[in-house]
Design a protein around this motif. Structure first.
Motif, PDB file in Angstrom:
ATOM      1  N   PRO A  97       0.846  -1.202   0.000  1.00 27.76           N
ATOM      2  CA  PRO A  97       0.000   0.000   0.000  1.00 27.76           C
ATOM      3  C   PRO A  97       0.878   1.248   0.000  1.00 27.76           C
ATOM      4  O   PRO A  97       2.022   1.199   0.437  1.00 27.76           O
ATOM      5  N   PHE A  98       0.349   2.351  -0.526  1.00 26.54           N
ATOM      6  CA  PHE A  98       1.132   3.580  -0.560  1.00 26.54           C
ATOM      7  C   PHE A  98       1.182   4.199   0.834  1.00 26.54           C
ATOM      8  O   PHE A  98       0.164   4.304   1.500  1.00 26.54           O
ATOM      9  N   PRO A  99       2.395   4.593   1.269  1.00 25.60           N
ATOM     10  CA  PRO A  99       2.553   5.090   2.638  1.00 25.60           C
ATOM     11  C   PRO A  99       1.929   6.472   2.805  1.00 25.60           C
ATOM     12  O   PRO A  99       1.787   7.226   1.841  1.00 25.60           O
ATOM     13  N   ALA A 100       1.585   6.793   4.049  1.00 22.14           N
ATOM     14  CA  ALA A 100       1.024   8.099   4.408  1.00 22.14           C
ATOM     15  C   ALA A 100      -0.143   8.475   3.509  1.00 22.14           C
ATOM     16  O   ALA A 100      -0.273   9.607   3.071  1.00 22.14           O
ATOM     17  N   GLU A 146      -4.823   5.373   7.591  1.00 25.67           N
ATOM     18  CA  GLU A 146      -3.790   5.047   6.614  1.00 25.67           C
ATOM     19  C   GLU A 146      -3.854   3.592   6.183  1.00 25.67           C
ATOM     20  O   GLU A 146      -4.130   2.704   6.989  1.00 25.67           O
ATOM     21  N   THR A 148      -1.456   1.702   5.458  1.00 21.30           N
ATOM     22  CA  THR A 148      -0.418   0.894   6.079  1.00 21.30           C
ATOM     23  C   THR A 148      -0.809   0.440   7.488  1.00 21.30           C
ATOM     24  O   THR A 148      -0.122  -0.380   8.086  1.00 21.30           O
TER      25      THR A 148
END
Ligand SMILES: Nc1ncnc2c1ncn2[C@@H]1O[C@H](COP(=O)(O)OP(=O)(O)OP(=O)(O)O)[C@@H](O)[C@H]1O
Ligand SMILES: [Mg+2]
Lengths: 253, 286
Positions: A97-100, A146, A148
């Protein structure tokens, strides 16, 4: 339209001097599920990463051969990898998954950055994709947390939803269920069966039962070579090659 | 499992050494702070923060002009070097294969190692000599050369913390590389980047040497960038070596103010991490 969506001709792939995929010829029919099985390290990931031109992003990677998407070679000099990847989506072996970035933004990032600005449409896309990926019920109350922050298995389904949101006619999946518990894995298998109506799926798996259950066709790889390919029913009940038989009965690999 | 006495002793010894090292870092900090507060507190007054110096012999006056001057030049230098530094950092991290990246990396390494006084002389030759006047521009230019490599390296290091497979996932969605960099890589490291930039700026705000022969210093408020401009470090330097008690006291107060500004910048940098992210950052880094 021809029956064959994707045709692979003598595909070879290298990491620097190491030849990981050694000349694969395969055809994929529209609206089928195709499994790739084989021992660890035999080049399954490398092979499907060539099908959406992601392999070339690795430093030192080289590729030869042809991959014909609806008859057009995706490796032709004038082919645009960005366009290719819009048609051939991918779910990776490791959840990424894309962070932040919130769960919602993770799912809709593809359509949003392709130009979809309408909030209603994006919400619709997020809902449908998360539903299909069997994740909606678990995240519907925390779409703004988020991505993450989810568990590994949830992250993997989030990545699946993210790919579904871009609606690619062909979906590559690299061991999509290896991080999932049996219930979630069964949901993803169900999903694959549903996806078949609209998509063509190519899935790498170490789970023989899974391949036998969901895949119409199965290919068996060893050390970068295609050993056997055919209807899953044939491969798993009546393999022609001794190596295949040893592998599916657990005597080799 | 029970630890053998020998293991226990080694553990204790090691912990003791670690604690000793940590304390020896803290002690100078506390001493400096204490010292500055004692010496400077007498000169710290509203007057000090609001006024420019009085003529020699008259008591009172302050360093407001130097505080404003420092903020102006540091701000200007940040405006110049932060965008360039971030772009260079992106280039080093995302396009590191090419020859240009190798040259850039080499250049940045060398820039990092140049003593700040040499950068001051360089800026003097370029600006002061050609324009025949000390100027705030020359000072800001020197500071920006100091900030640039720090911002570049910090950006590069921070972006490298984003795993490769995250970039691949972005590309696999049919996004062009620049969109992946902008919307996924940079956005994902936004907080760490802001922290890095603030720390770089804070580092520059304490530099004296590059300002000595560029902005030179002044005793008045100045809003002209083509003329000499006061700055806290230079003002402190000039006052500290002066023979007047009042000025020396003010130098202490100035030093105290400078430390407060740096401390404020550092704390605000930390605050850009929410607690959770702070943890994540260090876990990922280790
Ligand atoms: N980045 C890389 N650089 C060099 N060699 C690599 C790299 N990635 C993979 N390889 C090598 O290429 C071969 C094929 O790897 P690949 O990941 O395709 O295997 P796989 O069949 O997907 O294995 P698994 O089932 O464990 O996922 C392996 O021998 C591996 O060591
Ligand atoms: Mg693999």
């Amino acid at each position: 339209m021809s029956d064959v969506v994707l045709k692979v001709n003598d595909l070879k792939a290298w990491f620097d001097d190491f030849n990981a995929v050694k000349g694969i010829d395969l055809e994929y029919k529209r609206n089928t599920i195709n499994a790739i099985i084989g021992p660890s390290g035999c080049g399954k990931s490398t092979y499907i990463r060539c099908l959406n031109r992601i392999h070339e992003e690795v430093a030192g990677a080289k590729i030869s051969g042809e991959v014909l998407l609806e008859g057009k070679n995706i490796y032709a000099p004038d082919a645009d990898p960005v366009e290719v990847r819009k048609h051939i989506g991918m779910v990776f072996q490791k959840p990424n998954p894309f962070p932040a970035m919130s769960i919602f933004d993770n799912v809709v990032i593809g359509p949003r950055l392709w130009g979809e600005r309408n909030k209603k449409n994006l919400e619709e896309i997020a809902y449908k994709s998360l539903q299909k990926a069997a994740l909606w019920d678990e995240v519907k109350d925390k779409l703004h947390q988020e991505g993450t922050s989810l568990s590994g298995g949830q992250q993997q389904r989030l990545c699946l939803a993210r790919t579904l949101a871009t609606n690619p006619p062909i979906i590559l999946m690299d061991e999509p269920t290896s991080a999932l518990d049996p219930i979630a894995a069964a949901k993803v298998e169900d999903l694959m069966m549903e996806l078949k109506d609209e998509y063509t799926v190519i899935v790498v798996t170490h789970n023989m039962q899974q391949a036998a259950r969901v895949a119409d066709y199965t290919s068996f790889f060893v050390l970068g070579e295609l050993i056997e390919h055919g209807l899953s029913s044939d491969i798993f009940t009546n393999p022609k090659n001794q190596k295949t038989e040893d592998y599916i009965t657990g005597r080799f690999g | 499992m029970k630890l053998s006495p020998q293991r226990k002793f080694k553990n204790l010894l090691f912990k003791f050494l670690l604690t000793l090292a940590s304390v020896s870092v803290l002690i100078p900090l506390i001493l400096i702070f204490n010292f500055l507060l004692q010496k400077g507190s007498m000169a710290l007054s509203l007057d000090f923060f609001l006024n420019e110096p009085k003529p020699v012999g008259e008591l009172g006056g302050g360093m407001a002009h130097a505080i404003v001057g420092s903020l102006t030049m540091v701000g200007l230098s940040a405006l110049i070097s932060v965008p360039i530094g971030i772009l260079c950092g992106v280039f080093l991290s995302e396009y590191r294969q090419g020859k240009i990246a190798a040259i850039l990396k080499f250049t940045i390494d060398i820039l990092t190692g140049i003593p700040s006084i040499v950068i001051g002389i360089f800026s003097y030759l370029i600006f002061v000599v050609t324009m025949k006047s000390f100027s705030a521009w020359a000072g800001a230019f020197a500071l920006s050369i100091i900030i640039l490599p720090i911002v570049t390296r910090t950006t590069e290091e921070i972006l490298k913390l984003i795993p490769k497979h995250v970039r691949e996932a972005g590309l696999a969605l049919g996004l062009p590389k620049w969109k992946v960099i902008l919307h996924i890589v940079l956005k994902g490291s936004k907080n760490s980047l802001i922290t890095g930039v603030i720390l770089a700026i804070s580092r520059a705000s304490g530099e004296t040497a590059p300002l000595l022969f560029t902005a030179f210093g002044s005793m008045y408020f100045s809003d002209k960038l083509t003329e000499p401009m006061a700055s806290l470090p230079v003002q402190i330097y000039n006052y500290a070596i002066s023979p007047y008690d009042d000025w020396q006291r003010q130098a202490w107060a100035g030093a105290f103010t400078l430390i407060l500004i740096c401390l404020g910048l550092n704390i605000s940098a930390r605050l850009f991490f929410k607690r959770k992210e702070l943890k994540k950052f260090f876990v990922r880094k280790s």
